[in-house]
Design a protein around this motif. Structure first.
Motif, PDB file in Angstrom:
ATOM      1  N   PHE B  36       0.830  -1.216   0.000  1.00 48.30           N
ATOM      2  CA  PHE B  36       0.000   0.000   0.000  1.00 48.30           C
ATOM      3  C   PHE B  36       0.864   1.266   0.000  1.00 48.30           C
ATOM      4  CE2 PHE B  36      -3.469  -2.683   2.148  1.00 48.30           C
ATOM      5  CZ  PHE B  36      -4.096  -2.930   0.919  1.00 48.30           C
ATOM      6  N   GLN B  39       1.932   1.990  -3.349  1.00 44.22           N
ATOM      7  CA  GLN B  39       0.842   2.541  -4.167  1.00 44.22           C
ATOM      8  C   GLN B  39       0.532   3.993  -3.798  1.00 44.22           C
ATOM      9  OE1 GLN B  39      -2.584  -0.101  -3.783  1.00 44.22           O
ATOM     10  NE2 GLN B  39      -1.227  -1.867  -3.935  1.00 44.22           N
ATOM     11  N   LYS B  41      -0.719   5.079  -0.857  1.00 47.52           N
ATOM     12  CA  LYS B  41      -1.900   5.250   0.012  1.00 47.52           C
ATOM     13  C   LYS B  41      -1.516   5.975   1.297  1.00 47.52           C
ATOM     14  CE  LYS B  41      -4.615   1.215  -1.489  1.00 47.52           C
ATOM     15  NZ  LYS B  41      -5.559   1.924  -2.343  1.00 47.52           N
ATOM     16  N   THR B  42      -2.474   6.718   1.866  1.00 47.50           N
ATOM     17  CA  THR B  42      -2.238   7.429   3.123  1.00 47.50           C
ATOM     18  C   THR B  42      -2.383   6.445   4.289  1.00 47.50           C
ATOM     19  OG1 THR B  42      -4.569   7.946   3.450  1.00 47.50           O
ATOM     20  CG2 THR B  42      -3.257   9.528   2.161  1.00 47.50           C
ATOM     21  N   GLU B  45      -5.963   5.393   4.811  1.00 50.98           N
ATOM     22  CA  GLU B  45      -6.388   4.433   3.769  1.00 50.98           C
ATOM     23  C   GLU B  45      -5.831   3.035   4.072  1.00 50.98           C
ATOM     24  OE1 GLU B  45      -6.818   7.292  -0.187  1.00 50.98           O
ATOM     25  OE2 GLU B  45      -4.842   6.587   0.414  1.00 50.98           O
ATOM     26  N   ILE B  46      -4.593   3.005   4.536  1.00 53.81           N
ATOM     27  CA  ILE B  46      -3.968   1.700   4.834  1.00 53.81           C
ATOM     28  C   ILE B  46      -4.679   1.042   6.022  1.00 53.81           C
ATOM     29  CG2 ILE B  46      -1.844   0.533   5.585  1.00 53.81           C
ATOM     30  CD1 ILE B  46      -0.263   2.674   4.019  1.00 53.81           C
ATOM     31  N   ASN B  48      -7.693   1.464   6.949  1.00 54.53           N
ATOM     32  CA  ASN B  48      -8.992   1.024   6.434  1.00 54.53           C
ATOM     33  C   ASN B  48      -8.859  -0.313   5.687  1.00 54.53           C
ATOM     34  OD1 ASN B  48     -11.727   1.281   5.908  1.00 54.53           O
ATOM     35  ND2 ASN B  48     -11.351   2.254   3.923  1.00 54.53           N
ATOM     36  N   GLU B  49      -7.814  -0.418   4.852  1.00 53.17           N
ATOM     37  CA  GLU B  49      -7.595  -1.655   4.071  1.00 53.17           C
ATOM     38  C   GLU B  49      -7.290  -2.824   5.008  1.00 53.17           C
ATOM     39  OE1 GLU B  49      -7.962  -2.156   0.946  1.00 53.17           O
ATOM     40  OE2 GLU B  49      -7.911  -0.188  -0.007  1.00 53.17           O
TER      41      GLU B  49
END
Lengths: 348, 79
Positions: B36, B39, B41-42, B45-46, B48-49
């Motif tokens: 992530f 990619q 991602k903040t 966001e990480i 959340n994933e």
């Protein structure tokens, strides 16, 4: 096998022991190359493993230690040349380099090519000259001092302090933490390798090494960086891995450019946690781990042979990172008749 | 090239750092975090994933993430 002319290459350093000479690795590199080479081993001791390793050398001759004197040394090489018609000699010991460099013109007159640094290049990078060397070429080095007498150890100039390394003129280094240790190692190293003995400040960090080949005009023909993964009690790499350290390679190219080094060398450096690099030693020859460079894509022994024969070699910059070497020991079974030939005739 | 992109990472969780020759191992979450980060991602966001992928709440996922980021920075694998 290629159709090109066979060249006869003599190689020293067949002592593939726990503190290995580079000869066996050099020969493996030559055998892996496109060269059509016949290999003559030159050995100082009758039990150097390379003499007996199957398929390694075509013939081996004992040669006298350089300390025997230049006349005996050159006479023996002349005899071997008469028998074998040598094209190239690759010397692999620090202690023999002086003679090979000094008599390189005489060897060339005999038809034997070498690819070695000049005497000035060889002399100025001696351990006892490193501070001046660093200053001259703008290379960062730990504080060091050449010592002629053990009494000097109790009165070392500032900022030298414990722990420091005490190093033999040609080989061996020990880390010391007090004066008693220092004196003991001084006596051992001076008895074995002569004077001076060098005291060098210990620097905290990771040791990184580079094998490099200079063309004598300031160009780096080949350079591969390595980190030792396993170090023996003799300080030798028993395992190592190629790394992509751009700054280290930049420093290496800069040293070759400024010194116009001719031939192969090994740079031993310490990288600190702050990312600074300190040069702790220059070995003026191919190191024993050269076969790692071959495995990573730069066949330095082949390039040395081609440069010695006057060929133009295109510089190589690419190599594979993450290539590893792991040394191992292996018991060869030999026959007493081979040993007899080396003892009685000095050749096998 | 960023420090993270210069790493050689296998799907088994073996990380090789070519600039120093060091190697590390990581678990499944570590692999996911690295992927992530690559990619772009903040952190939110990480987190959340991670909560979607594993049976873990956002607080635990956040703690894992920041611990792992500390590790990557300490080993100079993250700019």
């Amino acid at each position: 096998m290629s159709n090109q002319k066979t060249i006869t290459v003599a190689v020293t350093g067949l002592n593939n022991i726990d503190s290995p000479g580079p000869g066996v690795s050099v020969i493996r590199g030559i055998k892996d190359s496109g060269l059509n080479a016949r290999i003559i081993g030159l050995a100082y001791e009758n039990l150097e493993p390379g003499i007996y390793m199957p398929g390694l050398v075509d013939k081996t001759y004992l040669i006298p230690f350089p300390s025997t004197g230049s006349e005996a040394f050159i006479d023996r090489l002349a005899y071997i040349n008469e028998k074998e018609g040598l094209d190239i000699i690759i010397p692999n010991f620090d202690s023999e380099l002086y003679l090979f460099i000094k008599y390189s013109d005489q060897l060339l007159n005999m038809g034997i090519h070498t690819f070695l640094p000049t005497l000035k290049q060889f002399e100025e990078r001696h351990k006892d000259n490193l501070p001046e060397y660093g200053e001259k070429y703008g290379i960062k080095m730990p504080v060091s001092k050449a010592i002629q007498n053990s009494k000097e150890l109790s009165n070392l100039p500032k900022p030298l302090s414990y722990p420091y390394y005490i190093k033999g003129k040609f080989y061996e280094a020990f880390k010391v933490n007090n004066n008693n240790q220092a004196v003991s190692y001084f006596n051992r190293l001076s008895a074995k390798w002569g004077l001076p003995v060098v005291v060098q400040q210990a620097i905290n960090g990771t040791e990184v090494n580079v094998i490099v080949l200079g063309d004598g005009e300031g160009n780096t023909v080949s350079a591969v960086a390595m980190r030792k993964q396993y170090i023996t009690d003799k300080g030798k790499a028993w395992g190592g891995i190629t790394i992509n350290d751009e700054r280290l390679l930049e420093i290496t190219h800069d040293i070759i450019k400024k010194t116009k080094w001719r031939g192969a060398m090994e740079l031993e450096m310490i990288k600190t946690d702050e990312g600074e690099y300190y040069l702790i030693e220059i070995n003026p020859r191919i190191p024993a781990w050269v076969y790692l460079a071959v495995g990573a894509g730069q066949n330095i022994p082949e390039m040395v042979c081609r440069l010695a024969m006057g060929e133009k070699v295109i510089p190589v910059t690419e190599y594979e990172y993450g290539k590893m070497f792991i040394r191992y020991s292996w018991d060869l079974i030999g026959d007493i008749s081979d040993f007899e030939k080396i003892i009685i005739f000095g050749e096998l | 090239m960023s420090k993270l992109n210069s790493l050689a990472i296998s799907e088994n969780g073996f990380i090789f750092k070519p600039s120093t020759g060091e190697s590390f191992t990581t678990n499944e979450i570590g692999l996911l975090i690295i992927s992530f980060l690559k990619q772009g991602k903040t952190a939110d966001e990480i987190i959340n994933e991670i909560t979607k992928e594993f049976d873990v709440d956002a607080i635990s996922a956040g703690r894992d993430l920041y611990e792992y980021l500390d590790f990557l920075k300490r080993e100079k694998m993250l700019d």
